[in-house]
Design a protein around this motif. Structure first.
Motif, PDB file in Angstrom:
ATOM      1  N   ASP A  15       0.867  -1.176   0.000  1.00  0.00           N
ATOM      2  CA  ASP A  15       0.000   0.000   0.000  1.00  0.00           C
ATOM      3  C   ASP A  15       0.903   1.224   0.000  1.00  0.00           C
ATOM      4  OD1 ASP A  15      -1.671   2.185   0.656  1.00  0.00           O
ATOM      5  OD2 ASP A  15      -3.095   0.860   1.668  1.00  0.00           O
ATOM      6  N   VAL A  16       1.117   1.800  -1.176  1.00  0.00           N
ATOM      7  CA  VAL A  16       2.064   2.903  -1.307  1.00  0.00           C
ATOM      8  C   VAL A  16       1.614   4.112  -0.494  1.00  0.00           C
ATOM      9  CG1 VAL A  16       3.125   4.501  -2.938  1.00  0.00           C
ATOM     10  CG2 VAL A  16       2.827   2.107  -3.574  1.00  0.00           C
ATOM     11  N   GLU A  17       0.318   4.341  -0.428  1.00  0.00           N
ATOM     12  CA  GLU A  17      -0.191   5.517   0.281  1.00  0.00           C
ATOM     13  C   GLU A  17       0.103   5.445   1.776  1.00  0.00           C
ATOM     14  OE1 GLU A  17      -4.427   7.874   1.021  1.00  0.00           O
ATOM     15  OE2 GLU A  17      -4.208   6.467  -0.655  1.00  0.00           O
ATOM     16  N   THR A  18      -0.090   4.278   2.374  1.00  0.00           N
ATOM     17  CA  THR A  18       0.166   4.138   3.810  1.00  0.00           C
ATOM     18  C   THR A  18       1.585   3.655   4.105  1.00  0.00           C
ATOM     19  OG1 THR A  18      -0.619   1.842   3.884  1.00  0.00           O
ATOM     20  CG2 THR A  18      -2.257   3.599   4.217  1.00  0.00           C
ATOM     21  N   ARG A  19       2.342   3.284   3.076  1.00  0.00           N
ATOM     22  CA  ARG A  19       3.724   2.815   3.187  1.00  0.00           C
ATOM     23  C   ARG A  19       3.819   1.450   3.870  1.00  0.00           C
ATOM     24  NH1 ARG A  19       7.724   7.871   4.722  1.00  0.00           N
ATOM     25  NH2 ARG A  19       7.072   9.278   3.062  1.00  0.00           N
ATOM     26  N   VAL A  20       2.775   0.676   3.840  1.00  0.00           N
ATOM     27  CA  VAL A  20       2.786  -0.642   4.466  1.00  0.00           C
ATOM     28  C   VAL A  20       3.075  -1.710   3.417  1.00  0.00           C
ATOM     29  CG1 VAL A  20       1.416  -2.399   5.654  1.00  0.00           C
ATOM     30  CG2 VAL A  20       1.254   0.002   6.354  1.00  0.00           C
ATOM     31  N   VAL A  21       4.150  -2.459   3.640  1.00  0.00           N
ATOM     32  CA  VAL A  21       4.483  -3.615   2.806  1.00  0.00           C
ATOM     33  C   VAL A  21       4.010  -4.852   3.553  1.00  0.00           C
ATOM     34  CG1 VAL A  21       6.328  -4.953   1.721  1.00  0.00           C
ATOM     35  CG2 VAL A  21       6.491  -2.445   1.819  1.00  0.00           C
ATOM     36  N   THR A  22       3.105  -5.608   2.952  1.00  0.00           N
ATOM     37  CA  THR A  22       2.623  -6.832   3.572  1.00  0.00           C
ATOM     38  C   THR A  22       3.775  -7.827   3.716  1.00  0.00           C
ATOM     39  OG1 THR A  22       0.454  -6.557   2.550  1.00  0.00           O
ATOM     40  CG2 THR A  22       1.007  -8.756   3.345  1.00  0.00           C
ATOM     41  N   PRO A  23       3.962  -8.429   4.896  1.00  0.00           N
ATOM     42  CA  PRO A  23       4.984  -9.468   5.002  1.00  0.00           C
ATOM     43  C   PRO A  23       4.800 -10.495   3.892  1.00  0.00           C
ATOM     44  CG  PRO A  23       4.114  -8.947   7.168  1.00  0.00           C
ATOM     45  CD  PRO A  23       3.264  -8.196   6.170  1.00  0.00           C
ATOM     46  N   SER A  24       5.883 -10.771   3.177  1.00  0.00           N
ATOM     47  CA  SER A  24       5.787 -11.562   1.943  1.00  0.00           C
ATOM     48  C   SER A  24       6.862 -12.629   1.909  1.00  0.00           C
ATOM     49  CB  SER A  24       5.933 -10.651   0.720  1.00  0.00           C
ATOM     50  OG  SER A  24       4.960  -9.617   0.743  1.00  0.00           O
ATOM     51  N   ILE A  25       6.535 -13.751   1.278  1.00  0.00           N
ATOM     52  CA  ILE A  25       7.477 -14.848   1.083  1.00  0.00           C
ATOM     53  C   ILE A  25       7.634 -15.088  -0.409  1.00  0.00           C
ATOM     54  CG2 ILE A  25       7.970 -17.277   1.512  1.00  0.00           C
ATOM     55  CD1 ILE A  25       6.016 -17.150   3.878  1.00  0.00           C
ATOM     56  N   LEU A  26       8.876 -15.121  -0.883  1.00  0.00           N
ATOM     57  CA  LEU A  26       9.179 -15.489  -2.256  1.00  0.00           C
ATOM     58  C   LEU A  26      10.177 -16.632  -2.235  1.00  0.00           C
ATOM     59  CD1 LEU A  26       8.683 -12.209  -2.236  1.00  0.00           C
ATOM     60  CD2 LEU A  26       9.470 -12.368  -4.597  1.00  0.00           C
TER      61      LEU A  26
END
Length: 278
Positions: free
Chosen positions: A145-156
């Motif tokens: 979410d660029v507006e709130t600057r929140v990167v969802t914890p992600s696994i690649l």
């Protein structure tokens, strides 16, 4: 707060300077100081995890989450990649996903928050671009979410050489033989960036240094950090000393580097595993 130009002018003939930041910027400053000035370059590295065939998955994953999410991933000691033995990969992905599902996301001022909005715009943009470009590798999360600057914890799950990420992104690389980890750690790029290597349950990694990375066993870089012991590895971009026009990579302890009793550089065998960030 001084500009870089003012700082260089003020320190032009100093005996010693401590620099924290990008390696190239540190070299630029060092080149503009007196030739007798010793510059300690505290940088960063990928600090990979290795989760081997004999690892206790729950312990290894809990420590990976704790260290990767320190300040939501915005720290030079956060691991940018985890090498996972292929026999344990599915188990690690499932366990890690379970842990991430439970994480509270919120305001960084709330002590219960584990994932907070990122501080820098370029970190948000970089994570968004990387996740979009590698969407086919995402096993969990993957949104920003660029507006709130929140990167969802992600696994690649990937075989990429990781960039330095200041965000809660977990990159897992499957390996079949420990030689693959050693080969990765001894490429020119990783020799320059070598800082720490955290090892869980991999009996074939027995040395105290792999490439230029100091090995921590069954504990994270944050567990062993100690302001009275040398910090970093042997990669010049991770912890280097610029002196008389040359850079030497070694674990750094400020009091030893600038103290009158220092007589020789630390060698690899005698390096302490951790220390204080400047």
């Amino acid at each position: 707060m001084e500009s870089q130009r003012e700082f260089v002018r003020a320190c032009a003939t100093a005996d010693g300077v401590i620099f924290t930041g990008r390696y190239d910027n540190g070299l630029d400053i060092a080149a503009r100081l007196s030739s007798r000035t010793k510059v300690l370059l505290f940088g960063s590295g990928p600090n990979p995890f290795v989760i081997g065939p004999d690892a206790q998955t729950g312990k290894a994953v809990d420590d990976l989450v704790q260290s990767r999410l320190y300040n939501s991933g915005q720290d030079c000691l956060c691991p940018d990649v985890a090498f996972v033995h292929r026999d344990r990969l599915d188990e690690v992905v499932t366990t890690l996903g379970d842990r991430l599902t439970e994480l509270p996301v919120g305001d960084r001022r709330d002590p219960a928050t584990r994932v907070a909005p990122l501080v820098y715009d370029d970190a948000v943009a970089g994570a968004a671009e990387f996740l979009a470009r590698h969407a086919d590798l995402v096993r969990f999360g993957g949104t920003v979410d660029v507006e709130t600057r929140v990167v969802t914890p992600s696994i690649l799950v990937t075989d990429l050489h990781p960039p330095e990420f200041f965000s809660p992104v977990f990159l897992l690389c499957a390996y079949d033989d420990v030689r693959q980890v050693r080969d990765w750690a001894t490429t020119p790029r990783e020799l320059a960036r070598g800082m720490y290597l955290t090892v869980y349950g991999e009996p074939r990694l027995t040395s105290s240094v792999v490439g230029t990375s100091v090995v921590n066993r069954d504990c994270t870089t944050f567990d062993v950090e100690d302001g009275n012991r040398p910090f970093g590895g042997f990669g010049v971009q991770a912890s280097g000393v610029h002196e008389r026009g040359e850079v030497t990579g070694r674990p750094l302890l400020v009091s030893a580097e600038f103290g009158s009793g220092r007589s020789r550089p630390l060698d690899r065998a005698g390096a302490a595993p951790a220390g204080a960030r400047a």
